[in-house]
Design a protein around this motif. Structure first.
Motif, PDB file in Angstrom:
ATOM      1  N   LEU A  26      -3.279  -8.002   1.596  1.00 27.68           N
ATOM      2  CA  LEU A  26      -2.467  -7.103   0.778  1.00 27.68           C
ATOM      3  C   LEU A  26      -0.990  -7.167   1.123  1.00 27.68           C
ATOM      4  O   LEU A  26      -0.145  -6.870   0.299  1.00 27.68           O
ATOM      5  CB  LEU A  26      -2.941  -5.663   0.943  1.00 27.68           C
ATOM      6  CG  LEU A  26      -4.353  -5.397   0.421  1.00 27.68           C
ATOM      7  CD1 LEU A  26      -4.756  -3.966   0.748  1.00 27.68           C
ATOM      8  CD2 LEU A  26      -4.448  -5.648  -1.067  1.00 27.68           C
ATOM      9  N   ALA A  27      -0.656  -7.516   2.326  1.00 34.41           N
ATOM     10  CA  ALA A  27       0.751  -7.541   2.742  1.00 34.41           C
ATOM     11  C   ALA A  27       1.119  -8.942   3.197  1.00 34.41           C
ATOM     12  O   ALA A  27       0.317  -9.615   3.857  1.00 34.41           O
ATOM     13  CB  ALA A  27       0.960  -6.548   3.882  1.00 34.41           C
ATOM     14  N   PRO A  28       2.315  -9.386   2.862  1.00 35.04           N
ATOM     15  CA  PRO A  28       2.732 -10.714   3.324  1.00 35.04           C
ATOM     16  C   PRO A  28       2.973 -10.715   4.819  1.00 35.04           C
ATOM     17  O   PRO A  28       3.278  -9.673   5.399  1.00 35.04           O
ATOM     18  CB  PRO A  28       4.049 -10.954   2.573  1.00 35.04           C
ATOM     19  CG  PRO A  28       4.535  -9.588   2.231  1.00 35.04           C
ATOM     20  CD  PRO A  28       3.329  -8.719   2.079  1.00 35.04           C
ATOM     21  N   PRO A  29       2.840 -11.861   5.474  1.00 27.99           N
ATOM     22  CA  PRO A  29       3.127 -11.918   6.903  1.00 27.99           C
ATOM     23  C   PRO A  29       4.605 -11.602   7.163  1.00 27.99           C
ATOM     24  O   PRO A  29       5.444 -11.813   6.305  1.00 27.99           O
ATOM     25  CB  PRO A  29       2.791 -13.354   7.296  1.00 27.99           C
ATOM     26  CG  PRO A  29       2.529 -14.088   6.046  1.00 27.99           C
ATOM     27  CD  PRO A  29       2.410 -13.109   4.923  1.00 27.99           C
ATOM     28  N   PRO A  80       0.798  -1.231   0.000  1.00 27.63           N
ATOM     29  CA  PRO A  80       0.000   0.000   0.000  1.00 27.63           C
ATOM     30  C   PRO A  80       0.833   1.286   0.000  1.00 27.63           C
ATOM     31  O   PRO A  80       0.462   2.258  -0.657  1.00 27.63           O
ATOM     32  CB  PRO A  80      -0.833  -0.117   1.281  1.00 27.63           C
ATOM     33  CG  PRO A  80      -0.932  -1.577   1.529  1.00 27.63           C
ATOM     34  CD  PRO A  80       0.369  -2.157   1.056  1.00 27.63           C
ATOM     35  N   THR A  81       1.944   1.299   0.710  1.00 25.45           N
ATOM     36  CA  THR A  81       2.779   2.506   0.747  1.00 25.45           C
ATOM     37  C   THR A  81       3.341   2.826  -0.631  1.00 25.45           C
ATOM     38  O   THR A  81       3.308   3.976  -1.081  1.00 25.45           O
ATOM     39  CB  THR A  81       3.931   2.338   1.757  1.00 25.45           C
ATOM     40  OG1 THR A  81       3.378   2.042   3.037  1.00 25.45           O
ATOM     41  CG2 THR A  81       4.782   3.595   1.837  1.00 25.45           C
ATOM     42  N   MET A  82       3.839   1.807  -1.324  1.00 21.81           N
ATOM     43  CA  MET A  82       4.381   2.001  -2.662  1.00 21.81           C
ATOM     44  C   MET A  82       3.269   2.427  -3.623  1.00 21.81           C
ATOM     45  O   MET A  82       3.436   3.353  -4.411  1.00 21.81           O
ATOM     46  CB  MET A  82       5.036   0.702  -3.154  1.00 21.81           C
ATOM     47  CG  MET A  82       5.760   0.823  -4.476  1.00 21.81           C
ATOM     48  SD  MET A  82       4.937   0.285  -6.006  1.00 21.81           S
ATOM     49  CE  MET A  82       3.972  -1.095  -5.590  1.00 21.81           C
ATOM     50  N   LEU A  83       2.126   1.782  -3.515  1.00 23.15           N
ATOM     51  CA  LEU A  83       1.010   2.093  -4.391  1.00 23.15           C
ATOM     52  C   LEU A  83       0.520   3.521  -4.169  1.00 23.15           C
ATOM     53  O   LEU A  83       0.261   4.255  -5.122  1.00 23.15           O
ATOM     54  CB  LEU A  83      -0.114   1.086  -4.137  1.00 23.15           C
ATOM     55  CG  LEU A  83      -1.223   1.015  -5.161  1.00 23.15           C
ATOM     56  CD1 LEU A  83      -0.682   0.724  -6.551  1.00 23.15           C
ATOM     57  CD2 LEU A  83      -2.225  -0.056  -4.756  1.00 23.15           C
ATOM     58  N   ARG A  84       0.438   3.932  -2.911  1.00 28.10           N
ATOM     59  CA  ARG A  84       0.007   5.294  -2.583  1.00 28.10           C
ATOM     60  C   ARG A  84       0.975   6.313  -3.186  1.00 28.10           C
ATOM     61  O   ARG A  84       0.561   7.318  -3.753  1.00 28.10           O
ATOM     62  CB  ARG A  84      -0.096   5.474  -1.069  1.00 28.10           C
ATOM     63  CG  ARG A  84      -0.693   6.800  -0.643  1.00 28.10           C
ATOM     64  CD  ARG A  84      -0.903   6.884   0.858  1.00 28.10           C
ATOM     65  NE  ARG A  84      -1.843   5.867   1.321  1.00 28.10           N
ATOM     66  CZ  ARG A  84      -1.504   4.797   2.040  1.00 28.10           C
ATOM     67  NH1 ARG A  84      -0.266   4.603   2.412  1.00 28.10           N
ATOM     68  NH2 ARG A  84      -2.409   3.923   2.416  1.00 28.10           N
ATOM     69  N   THR A 133       3.918   1.553 -14.469  1.00 28.73           N
ATOM     70  CA  THR A 133       4.117   0.862 -13.195  1.00 28.73           C
ATOM     71  C   THR A 133       2.791   0.644 -12.480  1.00 28.73           C
ATOM     72  O   THR A 133       2.560  -0.417 -11.886  1.00 28.73           O
ATOM     73  CB  THR A 133       5.101   1.649 -12.304  1.00 28.73           C
ATOM     74  OG1 THR A 133       6.311   1.850 -13.041  1.00 28.73           O
ATOM     75  CG2 THR A 133       5.405   0.913 -11.017  1.00 28.73           C
ATOM     76  N   LEU A 134       1.902   1.626 -12.532  1.00 28.62           N
ATOM     77  CA  LEU A 134       0.575   1.457 -11.935  1.00 28.62           C
ATOM     78  C   LEU A 134      -0.187   0.324 -12.617  1.00 28.62           C
ATOM     79  O   LEU A 134      -0.828  -0.497 -11.953  1.00 28.62           O
ATOM     80  CB  LEU A 134      -0.226   2.755 -12.039  1.00 28.62           C
ATOM     81  CG  LEU A 134       0.082   3.810 -10.989  1.00 28.62           C
ATOM     82  CD1 LEU A 134      -0.455   5.167 -11.415  1.00 28.62           C
ATOM     83  CD2 LEU A 134      -0.490   3.397  -9.644  1.00 28.62           C
ATOM     84  N   CYS A 135      -0.105   0.270 -13.942  1.00 24.69           N
ATOM     85  CA  CYS A 135      -0.799  -0.796 -14.677  1.00 24.69           C
ATOM     86  C   CYS A 135      -0.241  -2.167 -14.314  1.00 24.69           C
ATOM     87  O   CYS A 135      -1.001  -3.109 -14.047  1.00 24.69           O
ATOM     88  CB  CYS A 135      -0.699  -0.560 -16.184  1.00 24.69           C
ATOM     89  SG  CYS A 135      -1.732   0.800 -16.768  1.00 24.69           S
ATOM     90  N   VAL A 136       1.066  -2.293 -14.283  1.00 27.17           N
ATOM     91  CA  VAL A 136       1.685  -3.576 -13.932  1.00 27.17           C
ATOM     92  C   VAL A 136       1.338  -3.938 -12.491  1.00 27.17           C
ATOM     93  O   VAL A 136       0.992  -5.084 -12.193  1.00 27.17           O
ATOM     94  CB  VAL A 136       3.213  -3.518 -14.134  1.00 27.17           C
ATOM     95  CG1 VAL A 136       3.894  -4.740 -13.547  1.00 27.17           C
ATOM     96  CG2 VAL A 136       3.551  -3.384 -15.618  1.00 27.17           C
TER      97      VAL A 136
END
Length: 91
Positions: free
Chosen positions: A81-84, A6-10, A48-51
């Protein structure tokens, strides 16, 4: 499908929207005022957003990113959304 952090996506969404909100952000011609570099960066961010979202159009990528970011605020959805923390890839 892999889920982007989420941080990268934001960051991607915010930077793309910032670039597109500037005058000339969507122009395809370069100039001495840095428009050409902004266009290239916007294209990179769109790709990058599309990928990252598994889409082929930046509009759909932004919609998908917003849905993923909204789900990240939901504690139940966030764990998908995030791995453990203990998930390590053997090297």
């Amino acid at each position: 499908m892999l889920m982007p952090h989420p941080t990268m996506l934001r960051r991607l969404v915010e930077e793309y929207e910032t670039l597109m909100s500037h005058p000339g952000g969507g122009d395809m011609e370069g100039s001495d005022d840095g428009t050409g570099q902004r266009v290239l960066r916007a294209q990179d961010l769109a790709y990058t957003l599309c990928v990252s979202t598994g889409t082929r159009e930046v509009g759909r990528a932004l919609e998908a990113a917003r849905r993923l970011l909204a789900a990240a605020h939901d504690p139940v959805a966030a764990r998908y959304l995030a791995p453990p923390h203990d998930s390590a890839v053997p090297g």
